[in-house]
Design a protein around this motif. Structure first.
Motif, PDB file in Angstrom:
ATOM      1  N   PRO A 199      -9.371  16.125 -63.250  1.00 45.59           N
ATOM      2  CA  PRO A 199      -9.896  15.468 -64.445  1.00 45.59           C
ATOM      3  C   PRO A 199     -10.755  14.248 -64.113  1.00 45.59           C
ATOM      4  O   PRO A 199     -10.405  13.439 -63.241  1.00 45.59           O
ATOM      5  CB  PRO A 199      -8.626  15.050 -65.193  1.00 45.59           C
ATOM      6  N   ASP A 200     -11.900  14.162 -64.754  1.00 41.87           N
ATOM      7  CA  ASP A 200     -12.788  12.991 -64.652  1.00 41.87           C
ATOM      8  C   ASP A 200     -13.291  12.753 -63.234  1.00 41.87           C
ATOM      9  O   ASP A 200     -13.607  11.611 -62.862  1.00 41.87           O
ATOM     10  CB  ASP A 200     -12.086  11.726 -65.166  1.00 41.87           C
ATOM     11  N   MET A 208      -7.335  17.032 -46.953  1.00 38.45           N
ATOM     12  CA  MET A 208      -7.189  16.433 -48.274  1.00 38.45           C
ATOM     13  C   MET A 208      -8.290  15.399 -48.474  1.00 38.45           C
ATOM     14  O   MET A 208      -9.019  15.048 -47.543  1.00 38.45           O
ATOM     15  CB  MET A 208      -5.790  15.821 -48.458  1.00 38.45           C
ATOM     16  N   LEU A 209      -8.438  14.948 -49.697  1.00 33.05           N
ATOM     17  CA  LEU A 209      -9.422  13.935 -50.036  1.00 33.05           C
ATOM     18  C   LEU A 209      -8.939  13.147 -51.234  1.00 33.05           C
ATOM     19  O   LEU A 209      -7.990  13.552 -51.936  1.00 33.05           O
ATOM     20  CB  LEU A 209     -10.776  14.567 -50.336  1.00 33.05           C
ATOM     21  N   PHE A 210      -9.576  12.012 -51.457  1.00 31.93           N
ATOM     22  CA  PHE A 210      -9.283  11.185 -52.619  1.00 31.93           C
ATOM     23  C   PHE A 210     -10.507  11.155 -53.521  1.00 31.93           C
ATOM     24  O   PHE A 210     -11.649  11.138 -53.041  1.00 31.93           O
ATOM     25  CB  PHE A 210      -8.897   9.771 -52.184  1.00 31.93           C
ATOM     26  N   VAL A 211     -10.263  11.158 -54.831  1.00 29.99           N
ATOM     27  CA  VAL A 211     -11.334  11.253 -55.821  1.00 29.99           C
ATOM     28  C   VAL A 211     -11.179  10.123 -56.833  1.00 29.99           C
ATOM     29  O   VAL A 211     -10.122   9.983 -57.468  1.00 29.99           O
ATOM     30  CB  VAL A 211     -11.308  12.617 -56.541  1.00 29.99           C
ATOM     31  N   GLY A 212     -12.215   9.312 -56.979  1.00 26.63           N
ATOM     32  CA  GLY A 212     -12.202   8.227 -57.944  1.00 26.63           C
ATOM     33  C   GLY A 212     -12.571   8.698 -59.337  1.00 26.63           C
ATOM     34  O   GLY A 212     -13.084   9.802 -59.535  1.00 26.63           O
ATOM     35  N   THR A 213     -12.311   7.832 -60.321  1.00 28.00           N
ATOM     36  CA  THR A 213     -12.662   8.106 -61.709  1.00 28.00           C
ATOM     37  C   THR A 213     -13.178   6.827 -62.360  1.00 28.00           C
ATOM     38  O   THR A 213     -13.048   5.741 -61.801  1.00 28.00           O
ATOM     39  CB  THR A 213     -11.459   8.616 -62.530  1.00 28.00           C
ATOM     40  N   ARG A 214     -13.743   6.975 -63.542  1.00 25.20           N
ATOM     41  CA  ARG A 214     -14.125   5.788 -64.321  1.00 25.20           C
ATOM     42  C   ARG A 214     -13.024   5.396 -65.293  1.00 25.20           C
ATOM     43  O   ARG A 214     -13.258   4.618 -66.222  1.00 25.20           O
ATOM     44  CB  ARG A 214     -15.422   6.047 -65.083  1.00 25.20           C
ATOM     45  N   LYS A 215     -11.836   5.898 -65.066  1.00 26.26           N
ATOM     46  CA  LYS A 215     -10.718   5.583 -65.951  1.00 26.26           C
ATOM     47  C   LYS A 215      -9.673   4.768 -65.193  1.00 26.26           C
ATOM     48  O   LYS A 215      -9.974   3.670 -64.734  1.00 26.26           O
ATOM     49  CB  LYS A 215     -10.163   6.866 -66.567  1.00 26.26           C
ATOM     50  N   GLY A 248     -21.434  21.305 -67.208  1.00 26.63           N
ATOM     51  CA  GLY A 248     -20.944  20.494 -66.107  1.00 26.63           C
ATOM     52  C   GLY A 248     -21.954  19.398 -65.833  1.00 26.63           C
ATOM     53  O   GLY A 248     -23.130  19.506 -66.205  1.00 26.63           O
ATOM     54  N   ARG A 249     -21.486  18.313 -65.182  1.00 28.86           N
ATOM     55  CA  ARG A 249     -22.374  17.203 -64.848  1.00 28.86           C
ATOM     56  C   ARG A 249     -22.008  16.698 -63.446  1.00 28.86           C
ATOM     57  O   ARG A 249     -21.077  15.908 -63.284  1.00 28.86           O
ATOM     58  CB  ARG A 249     -22.257  16.081 -65.881  1.00 28.86           C
ATOM     59  N   PRO A 250     -22.724  17.146 -62.426  1.00 28.25           N
ATOM     60  CA  PRO A 250     -22.415  16.719 -61.059  1.00 28.25           C
ATOM     61  C   PRO A 250     -22.522  15.200 -60.881  1.00 28.25           C
ATOM     62  O   PRO A 250     -23.429  14.569 -61.431  1.00 28.25           O
ATOM     63  CB  PRO A 250     -23.471  17.447 -60.228  1.00 28.25           C
ATOM     64  N   VAL A 251     -21.600  14.656 -60.091  1.00 24.86           N
ATOM     65  CA  VAL A 251     -21.563  13.216 -59.832  1.00 24.86           C
ATOM     66  C   VAL A 251     -21.801  12.893 -58.363  1.00 24.86           C
ATOM     67  O   VAL A 251     -22.565  11.996 -58.028  1.00 24.86           O
ATOM     68  CB  VAL A 251     -20.206  12.621 -60.272  1.00 24.86           C
ATOM     69  N   ASP A 252     -21.120  13.619 -57.477  1.00 24.46           N
ATOM     70  CA  ASP A 252     -21.142  13.248 -56.066  1.00 24.46           C
ATOM     71  C   ASP A 252     -21.138  14.499 -55.203  1.00 24.46           C
ATOM     72  O   ASP A 252     -20.758  15.595 -55.663  1.00 24.46           O
ATOM     73  CB  ASP A 252     -19.910  12.396 -55.748  1.00 24.46           C
ATOM     74  N   PHE A 261     -17.578  15.860 -66.093  1.00 29.12           N
ATOM     75  CA  PHE A 261     -17.586  16.439 -67.435  1.00 29.12           C
ATOM     76  C   PHE A 261     -16.609  17.612 -67.514  1.00 29.12           C
ATOM     77  O   PHE A 261     -15.740  17.661 -68.396  1.00 29.12           O
ATOM     78  CB  PHE A 261     -18.997  16.897 -67.803  1.00 29.12           C
ATOM     79  N   ALA A 262     -16.725  18.548 -66.590  1.00 28.82           N
ATOM     80  CA  ALA A 262     -15.824  19.703 -66.565  1.00 28.82           C
ATOM     81  C   ALA A 262     -14.482  19.350 -65.938  1.00 28.82           C
ATOM     82  O   ALA A 262     -13.502  20.067 -66.141  1.00 28.82           O
ATOM     83  CB  ALA A 262     -16.469  20.852 -65.804  1.00 28.82           C
ATOM     84  N   GLY A 263     -14.438  18.267 -65.174  1.00 30.64           N
ATOM     85  CA  GLY A 263     -13.202  17.874 -64.512  1.00 30.64           C
ATOM     86  C   GLY A 263     -12.856  18.783 -63.359  1.00 30.64           C
ATOM     87  O   GLY A 263     -11.816  19.447 -63.360  1.00 30.64           O
ATOM     88  N   ALA A 264     -13.749  18.846 -62.361  1.00 33.33           N
ATOM     89  CA  ALA A 264     -13.565  19.816 -61.289  1.00 33.33           C
ATOM     90  C   ALA A 264     -14.277  19.388 -60.025  1.00 33.33           C
ATOM     91  O   ALA A 264     -15.192  18.547 -60.048  1.00 33.33           O
ATOM     92  CB  ALA A 264     -14.092  21.185 -61.726  1.00 33.33           C
ATOM     93  N   LEU A 265     -13.839  19.997 -58.910  1.00 32.36           N
ATOM     94  CA  LEU A 265     -14.566  19.961 -57.647  1.00 32.36           C
ATOM     95  C   LEU A 265     -14.986  21.383 -57.316  1.00 32.36           C
ATOM     96  O   LEU A 265     -14.206  22.324 -57.484  1.00 32.36           O
ATOM     97  CB  LEU A 265     -13.687  19.416 -56.511  1.00 32.36           C
ATOM     98  N   TYR A 266     -16.214  21.546 -56.818  1.00 28.73           N
ATOM     99  CA  TYR A 266     -16.722  22.840 -56.412  1.00 28.73           C
ATOM    100  C   TYR A 266     -17.017  22.825 -54.906  1.00 28.73           C
ATOM    101  O   TYR A 266     -17.400  21.797 -54.347  1.00 28.73           O
ATOM    102  CB  TYR A 266     -18.016  23.173 -57.175  1.00 28.73           C
TER     103      TYR A 266
END
Length: 422
Positions: free
Chosen positions: A78-79, A91-98, A391-395, A410-415
């Motif tokens: 999510p986010d 593994m990895l860590f993923v930031g959010t704007r929340k 979807g809206r790619p960020v990084d 936007f979709a809350g996912a990693l591809y």
């Protein structure tokens, strides 16, 4: 019925905020001393299968890639914003704007995440968008106005409490009176010099003249660097940047590359978005007098002589495509054309009559390390028939096996994008 005055309401809000800050402080102090914070250690993982995951996979069928490439759902997150791939584990860590940093783990090493759960919930994050690694495996989390450093995070993330170093205390990254909900997502990288580099967006559409001196001094609307462990030796590395939400070092020549988001409200086609290259400390990139090829008219900046020391962009992108995260391809499995080149994510426009963006771009480099050609690499998250985003790619982030991850808030996912010779 009781009536509240505006003054009473403001006082009540101030007391609530103060209470929240006081509640956070003991948590951080406990974590710094490796003490228990009292947070509930149970952290239910995000479901990775079901209707949502199936819909995400269906959407990916619309994404167009060059021959030989394929894209798959790596994780439901999510986010999902900026990513930091762990140096030693799958593994990895993923930031959010929340308020969440996600720990994403591929436990059976099959190229698909098995578990997604919150990281260090007792730290009580606030806009933890920026995540990056030191060379010796410390995870940096850059929030709106705080910087935290987590030793060996990839090995000690299972519980709710995690050891932490407070690199920059709450309210010390920028002056608290300059905090804003606008342009508050930070990004970070550790440079070849071992210093922590952080992008600081300026909070206005166009910053007023009375803010220029303060912003240049603090590094707002620029890039700052500092010691990654105690925040010492802080200095402003670059200025004249509106809102960078992506920074990366070219591993070949150690130069700093970063995106810059353009001014809104000037029309569909101006000003151009930017990808910039900094070769030394102290360079000025033109804002607010100029962005892309366009002079800024607000506050009469276009009436001033154009500063002579502007470093122009390496790449002029489409206006309002919202260029965010970027990364150099360091793997060996993509064709030679892409090796050593720069991938970047476009989040997609909001301030445009005809939407544009929501895609991954690729920029090749010349022998001297400057940008050569830029082209669309992955496209299809923006539905051409309806104008709606799927979807809206960020990084973008490079995996050790040579594949590339794309985050989508936007979709809350990693591809995961991989290549096999056709």
């Amino acid at each position: 019925m009781k009536t509240f005055t505006l003054g009473a309401l403001a006082t009540a809000v101030a007391l609530l905020v103060a209470g929240a800050v006081q509640a956070q402080a003991p948590n951080i102090e406990n974590l710094k001393q490796m003490k228990v914070s009292g947070v509930d250690p149970s952290m239910p993982p995000v479901p990775q299968e079901g209707k949502n995951a199936a819909a995400l996979r269906e959407n990916l069928k619309r994404v167009k890639l060059p021959p030989g490439f394929k894209i798959e759902l790596y994780a439901v997150v999510p986010d999902a914003r900026h990513m930091a791939v762990a140096p030693s584990t799958n593994m990895l860590f993923v930031g959010t704007r929340k308020s969440t940093v996600w720990a994403v783990t591929d436990r059976n090493s099959d190229g698909v995440a098995d578990e997604v759960k919150p990281f260090a919930p007792s730290a009580k994050f606030h806009v933890p968008n920026g995540v990056c690694w030191t060379k010796d495996g410390f995870l940096i989390v850059v929030e709106h106005n705080r910087v935290l450093n987590f030793p060996a995070a990839e090995f000690f993330y299972e519980g709710g409490d995690v050891a932490v170093i407070e690199t920059v205390a709450q309210g010390k990254l920028i002056p608290p009176e300059e905090e804003s909900y606008n342009h508050h997502a930070r990004t970070c990288r550790i440079g070849p010099d071992g210093m922590l580099y952080i992008t600081l967006g300026q909070p206005y559409n166009v910053q007023p003249r009375n803010k220029i001196d303060l912003f240049n001094k603090v590094g707002i609307g620029g890039i700052v660097r500092m010691n990654a462990f105690d925040g010492s030796k802080r200095e402003v590395y670059a200025t004249g940047i509106r809102n960078s939400v992506g920074i990366e070092f070219n591993p070949k020549d150690k130069t700093v590359w970063f995106t810059d988001n353009q001014t809104d409200g000037m029309g569909d086609d101006i000003p151009n978005g930017e990808i910039n290259r900094a070769t030394r400390a102290g360079q000025f990139f033109g804002y607010p007098w100029k962005q892309g090829k366009t002079r800024m008219t607000d506050f009469g900046y276009d009436k001033d002589p154009l500063p002579a020391n502007i470093t122009d962009p390496q790449v002029y992108m489409d206006a309002h495509a919202a260029d965010l995260g970027l990364a150099f391809y360091t793997g060996k499995t993509f064709p030679a054309k892409y090796q050593g080149g720069l991938f970047s994510a476009q989040h997609g426009s909001w301030n445009r009559t005809t939407p544009i963006g929501a895609r991954i771009m690729f920029t090749s480099l010349k022998a001297d390390g400057t940008a050569d050609k830029t082209e669309v690499f992955a496209d299809g998250w923006l539905d051409a028939d309806t104008g709606l985003y799927r979807g809206r790619p960020v990084d973008v982030a490079m995996m050790k096996d040579g594949s590339m991850l794309v985050s989508d808030d936007f979709a809350g996912a990693l591809y995961r994008i991989s290549y096999s010779a056709p």
